[in-house]
Design a protein around this motif. Structure first.
Motif, PDB file in Angstrom:
ATOM      1  N   THR A  74       1.250  -0.895   0.688  1.00  0.00           N
ATOM      2  CA  THR A  74       0.049   0.310  -0.076  1.00  0.00           C
ATOM      3  C   THR A  74       1.572   1.582  -0.120  1.00  0.00           C
ATOM      4  O   THR A  74       1.915   1.559   0.473  1.00  0.00           O
ATOM      5  CB  THR A  74      -1.187  -0.206   0.626  1.00  0.00           C
ATOM      6  OG1 THR A  74       0.161   0.053   1.886  1.00  0.00           O
ATOM      7  CG2 THR A  74      -1.903  -1.294   1.439  1.00  0.00           C
ATOM      8  N   ARG A  75       0.265   1.819  -0.775  1.00  0.00           N
ATOM      9  CA  ARG A  75       1.031   3.282  -0.624  1.00  0.00           C
ATOM     10  C   ARG A  75       0.102   4.287   0.271  1.00  0.00           C
ATOM     11  O   ARG A  75      -0.639   4.809   0.166  1.00  0.00           O
ATOM     12  CB  ARG A  75       0.820   4.049  -2.320  1.00  0.00           C
ATOM     13  CG  ARG A  75       2.163   3.085  -3.117  1.00  0.00           C
ATOM     14  CD  ARG A  75       2.395   3.668  -4.203  1.00  0.00           C
ATOM     15  NE  ARG A  75       3.298   2.790  -5.212  1.00  0.00           N
ATOM     16  CZ  ARG A  75       4.369   3.014  -5.217  1.00  0.00           C
ATOM     17  NH1 ARG A  75       5.298   3.414  -3.813  1.00  0.00           N
ATOM     18  NH2 ARG A  75       5.431   2.055  -5.855  1.00  0.00           N
ATOM     19  N   SER A  76       1.249   5.804   1.354  1.00  0.00           N
ATOM     20  CA  SER A  76       0.832   6.811   1.794  1.00  0.00           C
ATOM     21  C   SER A  76       1.027   7.657   1.582  1.00  0.00           C
ATOM     22  O   SER A  76       2.390   8.025   0.718  1.00  0.00           O
ATOM     23  CB  SER A  76       0.765   6.325   3.217  1.00  0.00           C
ATOM     24  OG  SER A  76       1.085   7.045   3.878  1.00  0.00           O
ATOM     25  N   THR A  77      -0.175   8.179   1.494  1.00  0.00           N
ATOM     26  CA  THR A  77       0.315   9.906   0.558  1.00  0.00           C
ATOM     27  C   THR A  77       0.994  10.952   2.491  1.00  0.00           C
ATOM     28  O   THR A  77       0.643  12.126   2.243  1.00  0.00           O
ATOM     29  CB  THR A  77      -0.917  10.425   0.530  1.00  0.00           C
ATOM     30  OG1 THR A  77      -1.807  10.679   0.920  1.00  0.00           O
ATOM     31  CG2 THR A  77      -1.597   9.451  -1.292  1.00  0.00           C
ATOM     32  N   ARG A  78       1.606  10.331   3.186  1.00  0.00           N
ATOM     33  CA  ARG A  78       1.435  11.211   4.646  1.00  0.00           C
ATOM     34  C   ARG A  78       3.130  11.449   4.782  1.00  0.00           C
ATOM     35  O   ARG A  78       3.728  10.369   4.678  1.00  0.00           O
ATOM     36  CB  ARG A  78       1.193  10.131   5.811  1.00  0.00           C
ATOM     37  CG  ARG A  78       0.612  11.089   7.272  1.00  0.00           C
ATOM     38  CD  ARG A  78       0.436   9.945   7.689  1.00  0.00           C
ATOM     39  NE  ARG A  78       0.522   8.952   8.476  1.00  0.00           N
ATOM     40  CZ  ARG A  78       1.455   9.038   9.661  1.00  0.00           C
ATOM     41  NH1 ARG A  78       1.765   9.337  10.077  1.00  0.00           N
ATOM     42  NH2 ARG A  78       1.292   7.469   9.738  1.00  0.00           N
ATOM     43  N   ARG A 201       0.416  20.391   2.089  1.00  0.00           N
ATOM     44  CA  ARG A 201       1.326  19.290   1.169  1.00  0.00           C
ATOM     45  C   ARG A 201       0.572  17.941   1.874  1.00  0.00           C
ATOM     46  O   ARG A 201       1.417  17.908   3.511  1.00  0.00           O
ATOM     47  CB  ARG A 201       2.233  19.728   1.208  1.00  0.00           C
ATOM     48  CG  ARG A 201       2.917  18.490  -0.071  1.00  0.00           C
ATOM     49  CD  ARG A 201       2.447  18.455  -1.515  1.00  0.00           C
ATOM     50  NE  ARG A 201       2.777  19.421  -2.166  1.00  0.00           N
ATOM     51  CZ  ARG A 201       2.372  19.158  -3.462  1.00  0.00           C
ATOM     52  NH1 ARG A 201       1.852  18.423  -4.124  1.00  0.00           N
ATOM     53  NH2 ARG A 201       2.530  20.558  -4.126  1.00  0.00           N
ATOM     54  N   ASP A 202       0.039  17.343   1.613  1.00  0.00           N
ATOM     55  CA  ASP A 202      -0.812  16.149   2.436  1.00  0.00           C
ATOM     56  C   ASP A 202      -0.598  16.698   3.355  1.00  0.00           C
ATOM     57  O   ASP A 202      -1.789  17.437   4.183  1.00  0.00           O
ATOM     58  CB  ASP A 202      -0.309  15.048   2.145  1.00  0.00           C
ATOM     59  CG  ASP A 202       0.327  14.872   1.142  1.00  0.00           C
ATOM     60  OD1 ASP A 202      -0.491  14.493   0.246  1.00  0.00           O
ATOM     61  OD2 ASP A 202       1.242  14.444   0.405  1.00  0.00           O
ATOM     62  N   ASN A 203      -0.219  16.051   4.736  1.00  0.00           N
ATOM     63  CA  ASN A 203      -0.292  15.991   6.024  1.00  0.00           C
ATOM     64  C   ASN A 203       0.702  16.885   7.132  1.00  0.00           C
ATOM     65  O   ASN A 203       0.882  17.155   7.935  1.00  0.00           O
ATOM     66  CB  ASN A 203      -0.510  14.777   7.306  1.00  0.00           C
ATOM     67  CG  ASN A 203       0.897  14.023   6.993  1.00  0.00           C
ATOM     68  OD1 ASN A 203       1.789  14.201   5.590  1.00  0.00           O
ATOM     69  ND2 ASN A 203       1.582  13.593   7.986  1.00  0.00           N
ATOM     70  N   ASN A 247      12.677  13.647   0.146  1.00  0.00           N
ATOM     71  CA  ASN A 247      11.928  14.146   0.869  1.00  0.00           C
ATOM     72  C   ASN A 247      10.058  13.365   0.223  1.00  0.00           C
ATOM     73  O   ASN A 247       8.884  13.034   0.725  1.00  0.00           O
ATOM     74  CB  ASN A 247      11.314  15.362   0.951  1.00  0.00           C
ATOM     75  CG  ASN A 247      12.657  16.588   1.531  1.00  0.00           C
ATOM     76  OD1 ASN A 247      12.725  16.097   2.066  1.00  0.00           O
ATOM     77  ND2 ASN A 247      12.792  17.662   0.661  1.00  0.00           N
ATOM     78  N   ARG A 248      11.009  11.968  -0.793  1.00  0.00           N
ATOM     79  CA  ARG A 248       9.499  11.549  -1.890  1.00  0.00           C
ATOM     80  C   ARG A 248      10.371   9.657  -0.529  1.00  0.00           C
ATOM     81  O   ARG A 248       9.371   8.436  -1.417  1.00  0.00           O
ATOM     82  CB  ARG A 248      10.283  11.394  -2.817  1.00  0.00           C
ATOM     83  CG  ARG A 248       9.411  12.824  -2.969  1.00  0.00           C
ATOM     84  CD  ARG A 248      10.146  12.913  -4.466  1.00  0.00           C
ATOM     85  NE  ARG A 248      11.353  12.172  -5.189  1.00  0.00           N
ATOM     86  CZ  ARG A 248      12.000  12.540  -6.611  1.00  0.00           C
ATOM     87  NH1 ARG A 248      10.967  12.763  -7.591  1.00  0.00           N
ATOM     88  NH2 ARG A 248      12.968  12.275  -7.311  1.00  0.00           N
ATOM     89  N   ARG A 253       8.540  10.458   3.954  1.00  0.00           N
ATOM     90  CA  ARG A 253       6.969   9.806   3.567  1.00  0.00           C
ATOM     91  C   ARG A 253       6.965   8.361   3.579  1.00  0.00           C
ATOM     92  O   ARG A 253       8.547   7.317   2.937  1.00  0.00           O
ATOM     93  CB  ARG A 253       7.053  10.589   2.449  1.00  0.00           C
ATOM     94  CG  ARG A 253       6.214  10.351   1.856  1.00  0.00           C
ATOM     95  CD  ARG A 253       5.740  11.799   0.540  1.00  0.00           C
ATOM     96  NE  ARG A 253       4.817  11.010   0.131  1.00  0.00           N
ATOM     97  CZ  ARG A 253       3.929  11.793  -0.384  1.00  0.00           C
ATOM     98  NH1 ARG A 253       3.922  12.892   0.689  1.00  0.00           N
ATOM     99  NH2 ARG A 253       2.647  11.709  -0.511  1.00  0.00           N
ATOM    100  N   GLY A 254       6.537   7.378   3.881  1.00  0.00           N
ATOM    101  CA  GLY A 254       5.656   6.110   4.323  1.00  0.00           C
ATOM    102  C   GLY A 254       4.807   6.526   3.580  1.00  0.00           C
ATOM    103  O   GLY A 254       3.689   6.628   2.868  1.00  0.00           O
TER     104      GLY A 254
END
Length: 254
Positions: A74-78, A201-203, A247-248, A253-254
């Protein structure tokens, strides 16, 4: 005429060959029949194999293939940790300027894995205009929480020590962005202008506060310049957040 000569015409006409040729003819006929049957069977088996292959291929297309790993990816946008925004600005933009420290003008957040605070002021050796640049950033547990915090920034005019006007930025920065512009102040030292930009940007929420002070009264467009500088810095930080390789990836980022 010898016996051999007497038998020759009969052999040429296929007559009088005698009982010894009959088994050979029957064997040839039998061989031909079995060859035909064998070819037919091979042809039928080939058709069956092609049909089986086509069915198997269709089944594979229709059925989802199992993952190579037992745990689904699963990919998180956090963001899990704070990107090194202060370090980047320190190394690439503010060399030679005076860094006032995390509590130089009452910054809000600790410099740790969940927050970043830093501020600089101009150097008389580099700039003619005196300025302050302040960066505040913090992580929220979820993107939903970050959206809610941004929603608390309401457009409109407020008056406390001075009048400020809050609105959405003309060009969106990050996933959402707001700007607050203070009315220009003047005193015996010159003009003072302040603008701060908040974007999400996201959280992750980032605040950029930029001001210039003691600007000569003869300069007419200082307020617009200050707003432009704040927006430019916010846009640059969003680019750093999204495009810098570190940062990616984890652990940021996870």
């Amino acid at each position: 005429m010898t016996a051999l000569a007497q038998q020759t015409p009969s052999a040429k006409n296929g007559m009088g060959a005698g009982p010894s040729e009959t088994p050979a003819f029957r064997w040839a006929a039998s061989k031909g029949s079995w060859l035909l049957v064998t070819v037919s069977v091979i042809f039928v088996l080939a058709l069956a194999a092609v049909d089986y292959y086509d069915r198997a291929r269709d089944d594979n297309k229709a059925s989802p293939q199992p993952s190579s790993s037992s745990t689904p990816v699963t990919r998180s946008t956090r963001y899990l940790r704070m990107p090194d925004l202060c370090g980047y600005v320190r190394r690439n933009e503010m060399r030679g300027r005076h860094e006032k420290g995390p509590y130089g003008i009452g910054l809000d957040y600790e410099n740790d894995s969940k927050g970043a605070s830093c501020d600089w002021e101009s150097s008389d050796k580099i700039e003619r205009n005196k300025f302050n640049l302040v960066i505040n950033a913090h992580l929220l547990p979820t993107e939903t929480a970050a959206k809610a915090e941004m929603a608390d920034i309401e457009p409109g005019t407020t008056t406390i020590d001075s009048t400020t006007r809050t609105s959405r930025t003309a060009e969106q920065i990050g996933d959402d962005s707001m700007q607050t512009i203070a009315d220009e102040d003047r005193d015996e030292t010159g003009k003072h202008n302040h603008t701060w930009v908040t974007f999400r940007r996201d959280n992750l929420i980032v605040e950029v506060w930029y001001s210039e002070y003691a600007v000569p009264l003869s300069i007419s467009d200082n307020k617009e310049r200050v707003t432009s500088m704040a927006l430019q810095e916010a846009t640059h930080l969003d680019t750093v957040i999204t495009e810098e390789p570190e940062n990616r990836e984890k652990p940021i980022r996870g």
